[in-house]
Each structure stands twice: as structure tokens, then as C-alpha cells.
Design a protein around this motif. Structure first.
Motif, PDB file in Angstrom:
ATOM      1  N   LEU A 190      25.493  32.475  39.868  1.00  0.00           N
ATOM      2  CA  LEU A 190      26.201  33.108  38.759  1.00  0.00           C
ATOM      3  C   LEU A 190      26.941  32.085  37.906  1.00  0.00           C
ATOM      4  CD1 LEU A 190      27.771  36.156  40.651  1.00  0.00           C
ATOM      5  CD2 LEU A 190      25.510  35.964  39.582  1.00  0.00           C
ATOM      6  N   ASP A 191      27.110  32.422  36.613  1.00  0.00           N
ATOM      7  CA  ASP A 191      27.951  31.583  35.765  1.00  0.00           C
ATOM      8  C   ASP A 191      29.414  31.827  36.114  1.00  0.00           C
ATOM      9  OD1 ASP A 191      28.875  33.941  34.405  1.00  0.00           O
ATOM     10  OD2 ASP A 191      27.163  33.841  33.049  1.00  0.00           O
ATOM     11  N   ALA A 192      30.296  31.045  35.504  1.00  0.00           N
ATOM     12  CA  ALA A 192      31.712  31.096  35.876  1.00  0.00           C
ATOM     13  C   ALA A 192      32.311  32.480  35.684  1.00  0.00           C
ATOM     14  CB  ALA A 192      32.499  30.063  35.059  1.00  0.00           C
ATOM     15  N   GLN A 193      32.007  33.131  34.555  1.00  0.00           N
ATOM     16  CA  GLN A 193      32.595  34.437  34.272  1.00  0.00           C
ATOM     17  C   GLN A 193      32.079  35.499  35.240  1.00  0.00           C
ATOM     18  OE1 GLN A 193      32.177  35.764  30.223  1.00  0.00           O
ATOM     19  NE2 GLN A 193      33.149  37.748  30.598  1.00  0.00           N
ATOM     20  N   SER A 194      30.767  35.511  35.483  1.00  0.00           N
ATOM     21  CA  SER A 194      30.200  36.488  36.409  1.00  0.00           C
ATOM     22  C   SER A 194      30.716  36.251  37.819  1.00  0.00           C
ATOM     23  CB  SER A 194      28.668  36.414  36.398  1.00  0.00           C
ATOM     24  OG  SER A 194      28.147  36.778  35.133  1.00  0.00           O
ATOM     25  N   GLY A 195      30.857  34.964  38.192  1.00  0.00           N
ATOM     26  CA  GLY A 195      31.369  34.634  39.520  1.00  0.00           C
ATOM     27  C   GLY A 195      32.792  35.123  39.716  1.00  0.00           C
ATOM     28  N   GLN A 196      33.609  34.968  38.679  1.00  0.00           N
ATOM     29  CA  GLN A 196      34.991  35.435  38.776  1.00  0.00           C
ATOM     30  C   GLN A 196      35.036  36.950  38.901  1.00  0.00           C
ATOM     31  OE1 GLN A 196      38.158  33.618  36.519  1.00  0.00           O
ATOM     32  NE2 GLN A 196      38.915  35.613  35.857  1.00  0.00           N
ATOM     33  N   THR A 197      34.190  37.647  38.151  1.00  0.00           N
ATOM     34  CA  THR A 197      34.148  39.104  38.223  1.00  0.00           C
ATOM     35  C   THR A 197      33.772  39.569  39.632  1.00  0.00           C
ATOM     36  OG1 THR A 197      33.541  39.296  35.889  1.00  0.00           O
ATOM     37  CG2 THR A 197      33.048  41.183  37.298  1.00  0.00           C
ATOM     38  N   VAL A 198      32.773  38.916  40.217  1.00  0.00           N
ATOM     39  CA  VAL A 198      32.350  39.273  41.568  1.00  0.00           C
ATOM     40  C   VAL A 198      33.466  39.018  42.575  1.00  0.00           C
ATOM     41  CG1 VAL A 198      30.825  38.553  43.458  1.00  0.00           C
ATOM     42  CG2 VAL A 198      29.869  39.041  41.208  1.00  0.00           C
ATOM     43  N   MET A 199      34.148  37.881  42.472  1.00  0.00           N
ATOM     44  CA  MET A 199      35.205  37.551  43.423  1.00  0.00           C
ATOM     45  C   MET A 199      36.410  38.480  43.265  1.00  0.00           C
ATOM     46  SD  MET A 199      34.022  35.304  45.433  1.00  0.00           S
ATOM     47  CE  MET A 199      35.542  34.920  46.314  1.00  0.00           C
ATOM     48  N   GLU A 200      36.742  38.857  42.039  1.00  0.00           N
ATOM     49  CA  GLU A 200      37.826  39.820  41.834  1.00  0.00           C
ATOM     50  C   GLU A 200      37.482  41.150  42.494  1.00  0.00           C
ATOM     51  OE1 GLU A 200      38.177  39.829  37.618  1.00  0.00           O
ATOM     52  OE2 GLU A 200      39.562  38.116  37.565  1.00  0.00           O
ATOM     53  N   LEU A 201      36.236  41.543  42.385  1.00  0.00           N
ATOM     54  CA  LEU A 201      35.783  42.780  43.013  1.00  0.00           C
ATOM     55  C   LEU A 201      35.891  42.684  44.539  1.00  0.00           C
ATOM     56  CD1 LEU A 201      34.328  45.527  43.025  1.00  0.00           C
ATOM     57  CD2 LEU A 201      32.182  44.282  42.776  1.00  0.00           C
ATOM     58  N   LEU A 202      35.432  41.579  45.096  1.00  0.00           N
ATOM     59  CA  LEU A 202      35.495  41.406  46.547  1.00  0.00           C
ATOM     60  C   LEU A 202      36.932  41.337  47.042  1.00  0.00           C
ATOM     61  CD1 LEU A 202      32.632  38.803  47.116  1.00  0.00           C
ATOM     62  CD2 LEU A 202      32.557  41.273  47.485  1.00  0.00           C
ATOM     63  N   ARG A 203      37.786  40.714  46.269  1.00  0.00           N
ATOM     64  CA  ARG A 203      39.186  40.635  46.690  1.00  0.00           C
ATOM     65  C   ARG A 203      39.841  42.016  46.674  1.00  0.00           C
ATOM     66  NH1 ARG A 203      42.921  37.614  48.448  1.00  0.00           N
ATOM     67  NH2 ARG A 203      45.086  37.922  47.838  1.00  0.00           N
ATOM     68  N   ARG A 204      39.485  42.830  45.694  1.00  0.00           N
ATOM     69  CA  ARG A 204      40.001  44.196  45.658  1.00  0.00           C
ATOM     70  C   ARG A 204      39.601  44.946  46.923  1.00  0.00           C
ATOM     71  NH1 ARG A 204      43.734  47.372  43.234  1.00  0.00           N
ATOM     72  NH2 ARG A 204      43.319  46.357  41.248  1.00  0.00           N
ATOM     73  N   VAL A 205      38.377  44.746  47.359  1.00  0.00           N
ATOM     74  CA  VAL A 205      37.918  45.379  48.590  1.00  0.00           C
ATOM     75  C   VAL A 205      38.686  44.848  49.792  1.00  0.00           C
ATOM     76  CG1 VAL A 205      35.943  45.680  50.135  1.00  0.00           C
ATOM     77  CG2 VAL A 205      35.611  45.797  47.669  1.00  0.00           C
ATOM     78  N   ALA A 206      38.927  43.531  49.802  1.00  0.00           N
ATOM     79  CA  ALA A 206      39.558  42.894  50.957  1.00  0.00           C
ATOM     80  C   ALA A 206      40.987  43.352  51.175  1.00  0.00           C
ATOM     81  CB  ALA A 206      39.528  41.374  50.792  1.00  0.00           C
ATOM     82  N   LEU A 207      41.704  43.654  50.098  1.00  0.00           N
ATOM     83  CA  LEU A 207      43.128  43.964  50.228  1.00  0.00           C
ATOM     84  C   LEU A 207      43.364  45.409  50.621  1.00  0.00           C
ATOM     85  CD1 LEU A 207      44.675  41.963  47.245  1.00  0.00           C
ATOM     86  CD2 LEU A 207      44.532  41.341  49.647  1.00  0.00           C
ATOM     87  N   GLN A 208      42.732  45.800  51.707  1.00  0.00           N
ATOM     88  CA  GLN A 208      42.904  47.123  52.287  1.00  0.00           C
ATOM     89  C   GLN A 208      43.189  46.933  53.769  1.00  0.00           C
ATOM     90  OE1 GLN A 208      42.924  49.737  50.263  1.00  0.00           O
ATOM     91  NE2 GLN A 208      42.269  48.509  48.498  1.00  0.00           N
TER      92      GLN A 208
END
Length: 256
Positions: A190-208
Motif C-alpha cells: 500500500l501507499d502511505a495514505q492507504s497504509g495509514q488508513t488500514v492501520m487506523e482501522l486496525l488500531r480501532r479494532v485493537a482498542l477493545q
């Protein structure tokens, strides 16, 4: 809590609940002169409510380790507890049932079925688990909308960008509401922007408090998303970095 709520609801503070405990995990491939030791006695803790990053050079054993944690490979020896279950003593059937219910795996190459649409790909785990196609598709539509693909859910993989395909893969991994999500190089293509979007999504999942996320990565741009950064070299864990988010300073390094 539903998969959708984990993406759209407010994150909670991480807990100190142990989601994964590896003790002296050894993994050997082959026998005799062809034997290769991929893991040489790994000790690893993964906490619920956190994103744990697993980093290190290619060939150091990261993918082998997460495959064992996810129940895709068997360890040669050691002890492994995942979500309170002794993985080393589950029968084959028990392991498959446990994995289907509790584990989500995001593969580096997405592994989407090319003849299925995004919504059909995302629904696969629920259909395999025995849900009706109608219920599975409704759940898949909900999770795809949550990851920003509501308008593209009927497109096929070759009609989607790399970042969109990765989000379909994440939706597929989340649709059955797993308590442990394991991701192998989710930003590699992924490019930088897509990578950041994916990681933000995964972090949202993680913080449960009832979930945990493990991410294997070579991408140092995403290190800032991790609650703990586990360094591996030559089949062992060498260091654990714990970012000091409260002060915003450099990670506090502790030897494992």
C-alpha cells in the motif's frame, strides 16, 4: 459487541488481560540433515485491548510465529495459551472450531477469491460457519460499510485498488467478530495514505477490552500505531519496546 461497533464505537482503554502467552515455543521443519529451526524458544505476551507489532528482518520467524498463534501451524514444543485455551492440547477438530470462532487472519496477499464480489468474499467465514447466505451477506454488507466500501461491495477484486482489496480482507477477517486479529504485513503493498488508513482501522479494532491485534510489519512508518513493539531475530524475541504515549517521548525499551 458487534464487529461494526468495534469500528464505529468509542475505543476503550487497554486492559491488562493476557490474550496470548507463548513460552519457549520451538518450531522445526524437516528432519535429519534437512531440518530447519525457525523458532528457537520464543517467549511472548500479547495483551487484550492493545495492538502488538511484531518486527524483524525477513526470515527471522515472524510469520511462522503468528501462524502458530493463529492455529494454522503446530509448534514442535513449548506452551501456547490463546484466549485462555491451551492450544497445544486441542484436537484437530477442536482447533478448527476454535479458529473459526475466535481468530481472524489478514494475509499479506489478501487471498480474495477472484470470482466472488467484495460482499461475497467478506461473507465466506460466516457461510463456512453454517450461517444462512442471507444472514452472512447482511453482516458482510454492514462490515464493508464500516470500512468505507459501502458503494463498492458488489465489485470484484480486479475492480478494486490494493487498499480497497486490503479493506475487504480486513472485513472478511472481522465479520465473525474474532477476539484475536492477526495480520501479516497489511501495509506491504500500500501507499502511505492507504497504509495509514488500514492501520487506523486496525488500531480501532485493537482498542477493545475483549480483543487483541497482532501485526507483522517491516514498515517503520506504522510503528507509531503499536502499543508494544516486539523485535525478533533468528527465531527469538530480542527486545520489547513500549511507547510512552502519555509523555509522547521515545519508546521505553525493555529486554525480553
Amino acid at each position: 459487541m458487534t464487529a461494526l461497533q468495534s469500528l464505529t464505537g468509542p475505543p476503550t482503554h487497554p486492559t491488562e488481560t493476557l490474550a496470548v502467552a507463548c513460552r519457549q515455543i520451538i518450531k522445526e521443519f524437516g528432519v535429519g540433515d534437512t531440518k530447519t529451526v525457525a523458532l528457537r524458544g520464543v517467549d511472548l505476551d500479547v495483551l487484550a485491548g492493545q495492538m502488538t507489532l511484531l518486527v524483524g528482518q525477513s526470515g527471522c520467524g515472524k510469520t511462522t510465529l503468528i501462524s502458530i498463534v493463529a492455529g494454522l501451524l503446530n509448534a514442535t514444543s513449548g506452551s501456547l495459551t490463546v484466549l485462555g485455551n491451551d492450544m497445544m492440547h486441542l484436537t484437530g477438530t477442536q482447533l478448527v472450531q476454535f479458529r473459526q470462532k475466535n481468530i481472524g487472519f489478514v494475509f499479506q496477499q489478501y487471498n480474495l477469491l477472484p470470482t466472488l464480489s467484495a460482499v461475497e468474499n467478506a461473507a465466506v467465514p460466516l457461510i463456512i460457519a453454517g450461517q444462512s447466505r442471507r444472514a452472512a451477506f447482511e453482516a458482510a454488507k454492514e462490515i464493508l460499510s464500516a470500512v468505507g466500501l459501502g458503494s463498492r461491495m458488489h465489485l470484484y477484486p480486479n475492480q478494486l485498488s490494493g487498499g480497497q482489496q486490503q479493506r475487504v480482507a480486513i472485513a472478511r477477517a472481522l465479520v465473525h467478530e474474532p477476539r484475536l486479529l492477526v495480520c501479516d504485513e497489511p501495509t506491504a503493498a500500500l501507499d502511505a495514505q492507504s497504509g495509514q488508513t488500514v492501520m487506523e482501522l486496525l488500531r480501532r479494532v485493537a482498542l477493545q477490552p475483549d480483543r487483541a491485534v497482532i501485526v507483522v510489519t517491516h514498515d517503520n512508518r506504522v510503528f507509531r500505531f503499536g502499543d508494544r513493539i516486539i523485535h525478533m531475530d533468528d527465531g527469538v524475541v530480542t527486545k520489547v519496546d513500549i511507547p510512552d504515549r502519555a509523555s509522547g517521548g521515545d519508546p521505553e525499551s525493555t529486554m525480553h
